[in-house]
Scaffold this motif. Structure first.
Motif, mmCIF file in Angstrom:
data_model
loop_
_atom_site.group_PDB
_atom_site.id
_atom_site.type_symbol
_atom_site.label_atom_id
_atom_site.label_comp_id
_atom_site.label_asym_id
_atom_site.label_seq_id
_atom_site.Cartn_x
_atom_site.Cartn_y
_atom_site.Cartn_z
ATOM 1 N N GLU A 47 0.827 -1.222 0.000
ATOM 2 C CA GLU A 47 0.000 0.000 0.000
ATOM 3 C C GLU A 47 0.855 1.265 0.000
ATOM 4 O OE1 GLU A 47 -2.719 -0.582 3.322
ATOM 5 O OE2 GLU A 47 -4.200 -1.377 1.901
ATOM 6 N N ILE A 48 1.782 1.316 -0.931
ATOM 7 C CA ILE A 48 2.631 2.489 -1.123
ATOM 8 C C ILE A 48 2.116 3.257 -2.336
ATOM 9 C CG2 ILE A 48 4.962 3.304 -1.640
ATOM 10 C CD1 ILE A 48 6.021 0.657 -0.470
ATOM 11 N N PRO A 49 1.745 4.510 -2.183
ATOM 12 C CA PRO A 49 1.369 5.316 -3.356
ATOM 13 C C PRO A 49 2.548 5.368 -4.335
ATOM 14 C CG PRO A 49 0.730 6.422 -1.325
ATOM 15 C CD PRO A 49 1.606 5.272 -0.924
ATOM 16 N N PHE A 50 2.299 5.056 -5.601
ATOM 17 C CA PHE A 50 3.396 4.803 -6.544
ATOM 18 C C PHE A 50 3.223 5.548 -7.855
ATOM 19 C CE2 PHE A 50 4.792 1.845 -10.061
ATOM 20 C CZ PHE A 50 6.130 2.210 -10.017
ATOM 21 N N VAL A 51 4.336 6.150 -8.316
ATOM 22 C CA VAL A 51 4.415 6.775 -9.631
ATOM 23 C C VAL A 51 5.578 6.115 -10.374
ATOM 24 C CG1 VAL A 51 4.722 8.928 -10.913
ATOM 25 C CG2 VAL A 51 3.601 8.968 -8.658
ATOM 26 N N PHE A 52 5.313 5.589 -11.573
ATOM 27 C CA PHE A 52 6.371 4.949 -12.355
ATOM 28 C C PHE A 52 7.220 6.004 -13.037
ATOM 29 C CE2 PHE A 52 8.113 3.122 -16.276
ATOM 30 C CZ PHE A 52 8.735 1.989 -15.787
ATOM 31 N N LYS A 53 8.545 5.871 -12.890
ATOM 32 C CA LYS A 53 9.487 6.842 -13.441
ATOM 33 C C LYS A 53 10.293 6.254 -14.586
ATOM 34 C CE LYS A 53 13.595 8.923 -13.925
ATOM 35 N NZ LYS A 53 14.805 8.390 -14.589
ATOM 36 N N GLY A 54 10.497 7.049 -15.626
ATOM 37 C CA GLY A 54 11.388 6.661 -16.715
ATOM 38 C C GLY A 54 11.686 7.870 -17.574
ATOM 39 N N SER A 55 12.934 8.099 -17.888
ATOM 40 C CA SER A 55 13.306 9.223 -18.744
ATOM 41 C C SER A 55 13.094 8.836 -20.205
ATOM 42 C CB SER A 55 14.770 9.607 -18.527
ATOM 43 O OG SER A 55 14.975 10.081 -17.216
ATOM 44 N N PHE A 56 12.388 9.682 -20.950
ATOM 45 C CA PHE A 56 12.195 9.396 -22.367
ATOM 46 C C PHE A 56 13.408 9.839 -23.180
ATOM 47 C CE2 PHE A 56 10.875 13.839 -22.331
ATOM 48 C CZ PHE A 56 11.204 14.310 -23.597
ATOM 49 N N LYS A 57 14.220 10.711 -22.573
ATOM 50 C CA LYS A 57 15.422 11.202 -23.238
ATOM 51 C C LYS A 57 16.435 11.598 -22.175
ATOM 52 C CE LYS A 57 14.959 15.225 -25.194
ATOM 53 N NZ LYS A 57 14.527 16.215 -26.201
ATOM 54 N N LYS A 58 17.692 11.282 -22.407
ATOM 55 C CA LYS A 58 18.769 11.676 -21.505
ATOM 56 C C LYS A 58 19.617 12.731 -22.229
ATOM 57 C CE LYS A 58 19.126 10.206 -18.088
ATOM 58 N NZ LYS A 58 18.416 10.551 -16.820
ATOM 59 N N ALA A 59 19.363 13.984 -21.910
ATOM 60 C CA ALA A 59 20.031 15.072 -22.627
ATOM 61 C C ALA A 59 21.338 15.503 -21.966
ATOM 62 C CB ALA A 59 19.091 16.275 -22.733
ATOM 63 N N PRO A 89 0.194 6.294 -12.356
ATOM 64 C CA PRO A 89 0.698 7.532 -12.967
ATOM 65 C C PRO A 89 2.163 7.380 -13.356
ATOM 66 C CG PRO A 89 0.531 7.780 -10.595
ATOM 67 C CD PRO A 89 -0.037 6.431 -10.917
ATOM 68 N N THR A 90 2.627 8.269 -14.213
ATOM 69 C CA THR A 90 4.008 8.218 -14.678
ATOM 70 C C THR A 90 4.657 9.596 -14.589
ATOM 71 O OG1 THR A 90 3.250 8.543 -16.956
ATOM 72 C CG2 THR A 90 3.659 6.273 -16.243
ATOM 73 N N VAL A 91 5.991 9.583 -14.472
ATOM 74 C CA VAL A 91 6.767 10.818 -14.422
ATOM 75 C C VAL A 91 7.956 10.685 -15.359
ATOM 76 C CG1 VAL A 91 8.017 9.990 -12.360
ATOM 77 C CG2 VAL A 91 8.086 12.414 -12.958
ATOM 78 N N THR A 92 8.291 11.764 -16.042
ATOM 79 C CA THR A 92 9.490 11.809 -16.871
ATOM 80 C C THR A 92 10.085 13.204 -16.780
ATOM 81 O OG1 THR A 92 10.397 11.086 -19.005
ATOM 82 C CG2 THR A 92 8.510 12.593 -19.077
ATOM 83 N N ASP A 93 11.387 13.319 -17.068
ATOM 84 C CA ASP A 93 12.022 14.627 -17.002
ATOM 85 C C ASP A 93 12.077 15.271 -18.377
ATOM 86 O OD1 ASP A 93 13.636 12.391 -17.352
ATOM 87 O OD2 ASP A 93 15.405 13.250 -16.427
ATOM 88 N N ILE A 94 12.066 16.602 -18.364
ATOM 89 C CA ILE A 94 12.098 17.381 -19.600
ATOM 90 C C ILE A 94 13.311 18.305 -19.569
ATOM 91 C CG2 ILE A 94 9.596 17.252 -19.912
ATOM 92 C CD1 ILE A 94 9.450 20.155 -18.865
ATOM 93 N N HIS A 95 13.760 18.707 -20.764
ATOM 94 C CA HIS A 95 14.985 19.497 -20.846
ATOM 95 C C HIS A 95 14.823 20.795 -21.619
ATOM 96 C CE1 HIS A 95 16.069 15.252 -20.235
ATOM 97 N NE2 HIS A 95 17.021 15.732 -19.474
ATOM 98 N N THR A 96 13.764 20.921 -22.392
ATOM 99 C CA THR A 96 13.516 22.130 -23.172
ATOM 100 C C THR A 96 12.066 22.545 -23.012
ATOM 101 O OG1 THR A 96 12.822 21.018 -25.216
ATOM 102 C CG2 THR A 96 15.210 21.349 -24.892
#
Length: 272
Positions: A47-59, A89-96
């Motif tokens: 019962e851990i609230p969870f967001v899946f993480k993955g970078s779509f691009k490594k700049a 839910p999902t999270v990714t990082d952005i660079h621009t």
């Protein structure tokens, strides 16, 4: 920030910390689904609230020949598939600035990398999508300075903001976690501890970042003990052959055991 503002997030009434976890980079569909399946199973059981993480691009790579991704749209569609198939839910990082609107079509949380968190236009572009924004604290910044990054999101009429501590530079090739910064940043926003990036050993002469994965459990336990709201962990079933940040990732085989320990610590902390 109310965690229920993150679409599809579960177990928000459990009293647990929440978790952002997944591979450093999306290397392909099979690996992403394999990792997601394990993480979803464990977090649902505990019962851990969870967001899946993955970078779509490594700049921000050390060398020009370093892995940067499999293609922006291809990787984002994989993140979208993870979300749909597992209901997370999902999270990714952005660079621009352009990344913000593009990624917002596929994911629920936009993450601003630590190196870029002072870039006003980028932070505002993320905030203007209306998505949840996760601001990584720069390795060169004080916890107190993060209030200004948070304010940029709030001033963009977006109240859905969190901050993440990913360590502070200690000399040229090491990092430390100053746990005093967690309660400081909690004054400004929901606060996460990025355990695995805090254990990086950057600026190596070979052009590949090193790390101390043997210290993951120690740093994670300490973070929960001081009352951090969330934990960020990158994990992979084969860190030695991961295409990005393998030197500091948690082996997927150790994930469940670590989560059980952290949940037990959290339950104890909640009594005080």
């Amino acid at each position: 920030m109310d965690l229920n503002q993150i679409p599809q997030i579960k177990h928000t009434q459990s009293g647990n910390f929440f978790l952002l976890a997944g591979p450093c980079a999306i290397e392909g569909e099979e690996m992403a689904m394999r990792i997601a399946e394990k993480l979803v199973s464990v977090t649902n059981t505990l019962e851990i609230p969870f967001v899946f993480k993955g970078s779509f691009k490594k700049a921000n790579r050390s060398r020009v020949d370093s892995f940067t991704g499999i293609g922006d749209e291809k990787a984002l569609k994989i993140l979208q598939k993870v979300s749909k198939e597992f209901g997370v839910p999902t999270v990714t990082d952005i660079h621009t600035n352009e990344d913000a609107a593009m990624a917002a079509e596929y994911v629920d949380v936009l993450q601003i990398p630590a190196f870029l968190v002072r870039q006003t236009d980028l932070v505002v572009a993320a905030a203007n999508t209306g998505k949840v924004v996760n601001l990584k604290k720069g390795q060169f910044m004080s916890p107190e300075s993060m209030k200004h990054a948070v304010q940029k999101v709030l001033d963009s009429n977006n109240q859905k903001v969190m901050v993440t501590d990913r360590g502070t530079m200690f000399g040229y090739q090491d990092m430390i976690v100053d746990f005093r910064g967690i309660p400081t940043m909690q004054q400004y926003a929901t606060t996460v501890l990025d355990v695995t990036h805090s254990l990086q050993q950057p600026n190596q002469t070979i052009g590949v970042t090193g790390g101390r994965p043997d210290m993951i459990e120690t740093i994670a336990k300490a973070g929960i003990a001081v009352g951090v709201d969330g934990i960020f962990i990158e994990t992979h079933f084969d860190p030695a052959n991961a295409k990005s940040d393998g030197a500091n990732m948690l082996h997927l085989d150790y994930f469940e055991s670590l989560m059980k320990k952290l949940v037990a610590i959290r339950k104890t902390i909640n009594q005080f």
